[in-house]
Design a protein around this motif. Structure first.
Motif, mmCIF file in Angstrom:
data_model
loop_
_atom_site.group_PDB
_atom_site.id
_atom_site.type_symbol
_atom_site.label_atom_id
_atom_site.label_comp_id
_atom_site.label_asym_id
_atom_site.label_seq_id
_atom_site.Cartn_x
_atom_site.Cartn_y
_atom_site.Cartn_z
ATOM 1 N N TYR A 13 0.817 -1.216 0.000
ATOM 2 C CA TYR A 13 0.000 0.000 0.000
ATOM 3 C C TYR A 13 0.852 1.268 0.000
ATOM 4 C CZ TYR A 13 -3.456 -3.455 1.416
ATOM 5 O OH TYR A 13 -4.251 -4.562 1.488
ATOM 6 N N GLU A 62 -2.637 8.474 -1.353
ATOM 7 C CA GLU A 62 -2.508 7.319 -0.473
ATOM 8 C C GLU A 62 -3.739 6.430 -0.615
ATOM 9 O OE1 GLU A 62 -2.312 8.406 3.645
ATOM 10 O OE2 GLU A 62 -4.292 9.312 3.642
ATOM 11 N N HIS A 63 -3.564 5.166 -0.266
ATOM 12 C CA HIS A 63 -4.668 4.210 -0.316
ATOM 13 C C HIS A 63 -5.694 4.549 0.764
ATOM 14 C CE1 HIS A 63 -3.043 1.016 -2.974
ATOM 15 N NE2 HIS A 63 -1.894 1.565 -2.639
ATOM 16 N N LYS A 64 -6.963 4.412 0.404
ATOM 17 C CA LYS A 64 -8.016 4.561 1.403
ATOM 18 C C LYS A 64 -8.109 3.274 2.217
ATOM 19 C CE LYS A 64 -11.060 7.965 -0.619
ATOM 20 N NZ LYS A 64 -12.437 8.279 -0.978
ATOM 21 N N LEU A 65 -8.753 3.360 3.351
ATOM 22 C CA LEU A 65 -8.922 2.203 4.225
ATOM 23 C C LEU A 65 -9.637 1.065 3.498
ATOM 24 C CD1 LEU A 65 -8.672 0.921 7.033
ATOM 25 C CD2 LEU A 65 -10.839 2.012 7.611
ATOM 26 N N SER A 66 -10.539 1.394 2.610
ATOM 27 C CA SER A 66 -11.281 0.361 1.876
ATOM 28 C C SER A 66 -10.345 -0.536 1.060
ATOM 29 C CB SER A 66 -12.338 0.990 0.969
ATOM 30 O OG SER A 66 -11.733 1.822 0.003
ATOM 31 N N ASN A 67 -9.228 0.001 0.575
ATOM 32 C CA ASN A 67 -8.262 -0.817 -0.164
ATOM 33 C C ASN A 67 -7.632 -1.868 0.738
ATOM 34 O OD1 ASN A 67 -8.833 0.905 -2.247
ATOM 35 N ND2 ASN A 67 -6.836 1.877 -2.284
ATOM 36 N N ARG A 68 -7.344 -1.487 1.961
ATOM 37 C CA ARG A 68 -6.751 -2.432 2.906
ATOM 38 C C ARG A 68 -7.752 -3.521 3.286
ATOM 39 N NH1 ARG A 68 -1.915 -0.019 4.789
ATOM 40 N NH2 ARG A 68 -1.804 2.127 4.092
ATOM 41 N N VAL A 69 -9.018 -3.129 3.422
ATOM 42 C CA VAL A 69 -10.066 -4.116 3.716
ATOM 43 C C VAL A 69 -10.213 -5.076 2.535
ATOM 44 C CG1 VAL A 69 -12.534 -4.409 4.127
ATOM 45 C CG2 VAL A 69 -11.281 -2.610 5.322
#
Length: 93
Positions: free
Chosen positions: A23, A36-43
């Protein structure tokens, strides 16, 4: 994905590389804006791993132990190739 500042498009491989390398932030080549990546990408990344593990071990449960592991790796790679089309980013100020 396009840059909010200069409307330059980010390449598919730039977004994919950012995901595969943990990320990492993406920098626009034209105007130097950073995203930057949003939290949804990590999910989505976590769900990708969970789904790959679950499906590969169900499909290959009656095979030798190495087969589900190889299935998991291959399935994770294939599914991750689809993620750049649905990933969201936000510009850093």
């Amino acid at each position: 994905m396009t840059c909010e500042t200069c409307n330059a498009k980010f390449s598919y491989f730039k977004v994919l590389k950012s995901f595969w390398l943990g990320y990492q932030d993406i920098k626009c080549d034209h105007c130097d804006s950073t995203y930057e990546h949003k939290l949804s990408n990590r999910v989505l990344g976590g769900l990708l791993v969970m789904i790959s593990i679950f499906v590969s071990f169900i499909i290959f449960s009656d095979k030798p132990k190495l087969v589900p592991i190889i299935g998991f790796i291959l399935m994770s790679i294939v599914l991750s190739l689809l993620l750049p089309f649905i990933m969201k980013f936000r510009r850093l100020e």
